[in-house]
Design a protein around this motif. Sequence first.
Motif, PDB file in Angstrom:
ATOM      1  N   LYS A   1       1.154  -1.432   0.143  1.00 53.95           N
ATOM      2  CA  LYS A   1      -0.140   0.532   0.136  1.00 53.95           C
ATOM      3  C   LYS A   1       1.308   1.215   0.394  1.00 53.95           C
ATOM      4  O   LYS A   1       1.884   1.232   0.361  1.00 53.95           O
TER       5      LYS A   1
ATOM      6  N   ALA B   1     -10.778   3.314  -6.585  1.00 53.14           N
ATOM      7  CA  ALA B   1     -11.828   2.992  -5.485  1.00 53.14           C
ATOM      8  C   ALA B   1     -10.812   2.442  -4.367  1.00 53.14           C
ATOM      9  O   ALA B   1     -11.606   2.772  -3.244  1.00 53.14           O
ATOM     10  N   TRP B   2     -10.706   2.288  -4.113  1.00 54.56           N
ATOM     11  CA  TRP B   2      -9.672   2.251  -2.425  1.00 54.56           C
ATOM     12  C   TRP B   2      -9.133   3.527  -1.768  1.00 54.56           C
ATOM     13  O   TRP B   2      -8.854   4.252  -0.779  1.00 54.56           O
TER      14      TRP B   2
ATOM     15  N   ARG C   1     -11.070   6.213  -2.489  1.00 49.19           N
ATOM     16  CA  ARG C   1     -12.520   6.797  -1.773  1.00 49.19           C
ATOM     17  C   ARG C   1     -12.596   5.971  -0.587  1.00 49.19           C
ATOM     18  O   ARG C   1     -13.741   6.888  -0.121  1.00 49.19           O
ATOM     19  N   SER C   2     -12.657   4.668  -0.353  1.00 50.04           N
ATOM     20  CA  SER C   2     -13.297   4.133   0.771  1.00 50.04           C
ATOM     21  C   SER C   2     -12.581   5.099   2.273  1.00 50.04           C
ATOM     22  O   SER C   2     -13.026   5.019   2.939  1.00 50.04           O
ATOM     23  N   GLU C   3     -11.107   4.653   1.980  1.00 50.36           N
ATOM     24  CA  GLU C   3     -10.106   5.980   2.968  1.00 50.36           C
ATOM     25  C   GLU C   3     -10.742   7.215   3.207  1.00 50.36           C
ATOM     26  O   GLU C   3     -10.707   7.702   4.354  1.00 50.36           O
TER      27      GLU C   3
ATOM     28  N   GLU D   1     -13.249   9.188   2.989  1.00 50.36           N
ATOM     29  CA  GLU D   1     -15.192   9.162   3.059  1.00 50.36           C
ATOM     30  C   GLU D   1     -15.434   8.099   4.602  1.00 50.36           C
ATOM     31  O   GLU D   1     -16.306   8.169   4.865  1.00 50.36           O
ATOM     32  N   SER D   2     -14.115   7.518   5.039  1.00 55.86           N
ATOM     33  CA  SER D   2     -13.462   6.637   5.511  1.00 55.86           C
ATOM     34  C   SER D   2     -13.693   7.736   7.522  1.00 55.86           C
ATOM     35  O   SER D   2     -13.810   7.196   8.802  1.00 55.86           O
TER      36      SER D   2
ATOM     37  N   TYR E   1     -15.812  16.543  -1.140  1.00 55.99           N
ATOM     38  CA  TYR E   1     -15.110  16.552  -0.664  1.00 55.99           C
ATOM     39  C   TYR E   1     -15.535  17.767   0.541  1.00 55.99           C
ATOM     40  O   TYR E   1     -15.275  19.094   0.464  1.00 55.99           O
TER      41      TYR E   1
END
Length: 270
Positions: free
Chosen positions: A3, A36-37, A39-41, A43-44, A73
């Motif tokens: 990562k 994709a990855w 976005r998930s983080e 919006e977390s 954002y």
Amino acid sequence: MKKFWNWVTNDAGERTLRLEGPIDAEDTWGDAVTPAWFRSELESGEGDITVWINSPGGSVFAAAEIYTMLRDYKGKVTVKIDAVAASAATVVAMAGDKVLMSPVAMMFLHDPATVAMGNRADMEKAIETLDAVKESIINAYSAKTGLSHNKISTLMSNESWLDAKEALKYGFCDEILFTADEPDEEDDDEPETLEEPNEDDEKKGVHLYSTRLMKQVILNHIGVNVPTATNKAQTIPKEEPTKPIIGMDGRTEDGSMPYPILEKQLEFLR
């Protein structure tokens, strides 16, 4: 899977993201930044974020998706470029409410590129697509910098590497990191001539050069005896040559400089 970024949240609730590596639509090798990855983080959590960028670029469509996420954002987005934001990574950088660059960082702008195969119609379609993609990139640059369409297009076509000062001048960044004050606009313009050295300066070993003084130095070097400010009464003796002896290698008599180079320098200064 490796990562290439991490989130850190401080006591004030501000989150920091390090975005490093190529930007791609899919994480094929485990070393790419993917929407994709991302976005998930993103919006977390919530609150203001700082995005550190060190990326050679990648897919312009993936970069466009990340750009849109950051622009949409709710918190304030501060972008900091620590080494390089090249190609598609510059599009992501434009999403910052504030963009800062390290004094040793670089931005690289260029026209979009692709790989295509097929018949003539396929090639023409590829060209049309590249033109449309370039327009989308110009939209992001223009929204941040306020530069004209033609200026941005030229910078891209010229494959421009911008250091921090140039990026600041064009508006691609708002500040340079680690500097107390922003550079004065007048400092960017070099004066046409500098003050001539006076006797006190000569004694102190201070050398200030102007265009006139440089002409004099070059003329003296190639053997043309010209009057100086302190010796206006001198004249050139008729028997004295106005040009030095040139060797077979094209160098002047003292061997220090090819005479044609000196002539070109003098021609330029005129």
